[in-house]
Design a protein around this motif. Sequence first.
Motif, PDB file in Angstrom:
ATOM      1  N   ALA A  22       0.840  -1.199   0.000  1.00 12.42           N
ATOM      2  CA  ALA A  22       0.000   0.000   0.000  1.00 12.42           C
ATOM      3  C   ALA A  22       0.875   1.249   0.000  1.00 12.42           C
ATOM      4  CB  ALA A  22      -0.915   0.003   1.215  1.00 12.42           C
ATOM      5  N   HIS A  23       0.632   2.139  -0.957  1.00 10.02           N
ATOM      6  CA  HIS A  23       1.450   3.349  -1.126  1.00 10.02           C
ATOM      7  C   HIS A  23       1.015   4.466  -0.178  1.00 10.02           C
ATOM      8  CE1 HIS A  23      -1.754   5.650  -3.134  1.00 10.02           C
ATOM      9  NE2 HIS A  23      -2.079   4.509  -3.745  1.00 10.02           N
ATOM     10  N   GLY A  24       1.855   5.491  -0.079  1.00  5.20           N
ATOM     11  CA  GLY A  24       1.576   6.619   0.793  1.00  5.20           C
ATOM     12  C   GLY A  24       0.908   7.782   0.088  1.00  5.20           C
ATOM     13  N   PHE A  25       0.797   8.897   0.797  1.00  7.83           N
ATOM     14  CA  PHE A  25       0.158  10.105   0.284  1.00  7.83           C
ATOM     15  C   PHE A  25       0.850  10.597  -0.990  1.00  7.83           C
ATOM     16  CE2 PHE A  25       0.620  14.768   0.082  1.00  7.83           C
ATOM     17  CZ  PHE A  25      -0.688  15.102  -0.231  1.00  7.83           C
ATOM     18  N   GLY A  26       0.046  10.937  -1.978  1.00  8.76           N
ATOM     19  CA  GLY A  26       0.571  11.514  -3.209  1.00  8.76           C
ATOM     20  C   GLY A  26       1.233  10.530  -4.141  1.00  8.76           C
ATOM     21  N   CYS A  27       1.235   9.263  -3.788  1.00  9.57           N
ATOM     22  CA  CYS A  27       1.937   8.247  -4.581  1.00  9.57           C
ATOM     23  C   CYS A  27       0.931   7.320  -5.260  1.00  9.57           C
ATOM     24  CB  CYS A  27       2.876   7.441  -3.694  1.00  9.57           C
ATOM     25  SG  CYS A  27       4.132   8.428  -2.846  1.00  9.57           S
ATOM     26  N   ASP A  28       1.451   6.285  -5.912  1.00  5.89           N
ATOM     27  CA  ASP A  28       0.616   5.217  -6.440  1.00  5.89           C
ATOM     28  C   ASP A  28       1.423   3.922  -6.377  1.00  5.89           C
ATOM     29  OD1 ASP A  28       2.353   5.096  -8.658  1.00  5.89           O
ATOM     30  OD2 ASP A  28       1.078   6.397  -9.864  1.00  5.89           O
ATOM     31  N   GLN A  29       0.830   2.836  -6.835  1.00  7.61           N
ATOM     32  CA  GLN A  29       1.469   1.537  -6.677  1.00  7.61           C
ATOM     33  C   GLN A  29       2.780   1.394  -7.438  1.00  7.61           C
ATOM     34  OE1 GLN A  29      -0.520  -1.813  -9.035  1.00  7.61           O
ATOM     35  NE2 GLN A  29      -2.171  -0.318  -8.867  1.00  7.61           N
ATOM     36  N   LEU A 145      -0.971  23.908   0.784  1.00  5.91           N
ATOM     37  CA  LEU A 145      -1.634  22.945  -0.106  1.00  5.91           C
ATOM     38  C   LEU A 145      -2.942  23.515  -0.632  1.00  5.91           C
ATOM     39  CD1 LEU A 145      -1.143  19.567   1.792  1.00  5.91           C
ATOM     40  CD2 LEU A 145      -0.341  20.070  -0.503  1.00  5.91           C
ATOM     41  N   GLU A 146      -3.692  24.169   0.229  1.00  6.12           N
ATOM     42  CA  GLU A 146      -4.996  24.704  -0.146  1.00  6.12           C
ATOM     43  C   GLU A 146      -4.873  25.819  -1.172  1.00  6.12           C
ATOM     44  OE1 GLU A 146      -8.908  24.691  -0.412  1.00  6.12           O
ATOM     45  OE2 GLU A 146      -7.893  23.386   1.026  1.00  6.12           O
ATOM     46  N   SER A 147      -3.847  26.659  -1.009  1.00  2.33           N
ATOM     47  CA  SER A 147      -3.722  27.831  -1.887  1.00  2.33           C
ATOM     48  C   SER A 147      -2.937  27.554  -3.157  1.00  2.33           C
ATOM     49  CB  SER A 147      -3.058  28.978  -1.123  1.00  2.33           C
ATOM     50  OG  SER A 147      -1.747  28.614  -0.714  1.00  2.33           O
ATOM     51  N   ARG A 179      -0.231  14.464 -10.577  1.00  2.00           N
ATOM     52  CA  ARG A 179      -1.261  13.677 -11.258  1.00  2.00           C
ATOM     53  C   ARG A 179      -2.494  13.465 -10.383  1.00  2.00           C
ATOM     54  NH1 ARG A 179       3.131  10.519 -13.012  1.00  2.00           N
ATOM     55  NH2 ARG A 179       2.727   8.981 -11.374  1.00  2.00           N
ATOM     56  N   THR A 180      -2.326  13.635  -9.076  1.00  2.00           N
ATOM     57  CA  THR A 180      -3.435  13.419  -8.150  1.00  2.00           C
ATOM     58  C   THR A 180      -4.393  14.601  -8.215  1.00  2.00           C
ATOM     59  OG1 THR A 180      -1.932  12.217  -6.684  1.00  2.00           O
ATOM     60  CG2 THR A 180      -4.038  12.922  -5.752  1.00  2.00           C
ATOM     61  N   ASP A 181      -5.681  14.310  -8.230  1.00  2.00           N
ATOM     62  CA  ASP A 181      -6.684  15.373  -8.232  1.00  2.00           C
ATOM     63  C   ASP A 181      -6.433  16.291  -7.033  1.00  2.00           C
ATOM     64  OD1 ASP A 181      -9.449  16.339  -6.989  1.00  2.00           O
ATOM     65  OD2 ASP A 181      -9.716  16.150  -9.163  1.00  2.00           O
ATOM     66  N   PRO A 182      -6.250  17.599  -7.254  1.00  2.00           N
ATOM     67  CA  PRO A 182      -5.874  18.499  -6.154  1.00  2.00           C
ATOM     68  C   PRO A 182      -6.853  18.490  -4.986  1.00  2.00           C
ATOM     69  CG  PRO A 182      -5.503  19.583  -8.259  1.00  2.00           C
ATOM     70  CD  PRO A 182      -6.223  18.303  -8.554  1.00  2.00           C
TER      71      PRO A 182
END
Length: 268
Positions: A22-29, A145-147, A179-182
């Motif tokens: 299982a990958h972490g935040f902002g990552c993928d497999q 991150l929000e701004s 690539r991750t939806d903001p």
Amino acid sequence: MNIQQRNNVQVQGAGPATMVFAHGFGCDQNMWRFVARHFSQRYRVVTFDHVGSGNSDLSAYQPSKYAELAGYADDVLEIAAATAQGPTWFVGHSVSAMIGMLADLKSPGTFAAHMMIGPSPCYINDGDYIGGFTREDVESLLDTLESNYLGWASSMAPAIMGVPERPELGEELSASFCRTDPEIAKQFAKTTFLSDSRKEVARLQTPTLIVQSSEDLIAPLAVGEYLQRTLPHGMLRVVANTGHCPHLSAPGPTCDAIEEFIDALPRR
């Protein structure tokens, strides 16, 4: 909904046990490619993308469900039930180490072992506990991150990855963040950095390996030492590596630590 499609579940290899990565935040497999390839030569290896990450089904994302790590833990249990054969070992990077722990506590016996890569039960300093960040640090990070999520991703990824002599790895992590939806990434960041799973750590009876980088901006060595002290059956191995992703920047030593741990597991 089909679990394989929802989480882009991939299975490779075969053997007497199953390893779920299982990958972490902002990552993928894809971040597991070196380690997963190594272990797929002897075991059944399962990789997947958390909903909202990688090639998962974005339509399955529910803000209310994934506002807590428990929502991701429920997915992990479904993935394990659908894919595992034989004893199942959970390998979680960063926040996913705690997701796997919560899944285990919800359904004891699902996992025979945990391998936690750069884990942290709480990122915020609290009294004698050193998480690596003050609450002000985390609030500032979340505000940024929000701004300006894309700007944060581009500037922070190389620092999180470490190994400046290999800039391609920092660029890879930056691209993964971008690539991750903001909007999904912002919520996952809040879920991650504001989480506190310390009360659950002492309840985990499953054998657990903690793999810690010697220098890690996100999970300092003090966190690994805390987990070793608190986990009933924890083993800490420190990898000579700068950065939060030793499975990418130091896959050989990371695999060696996991191999040592597997060899010490009780045989059924």
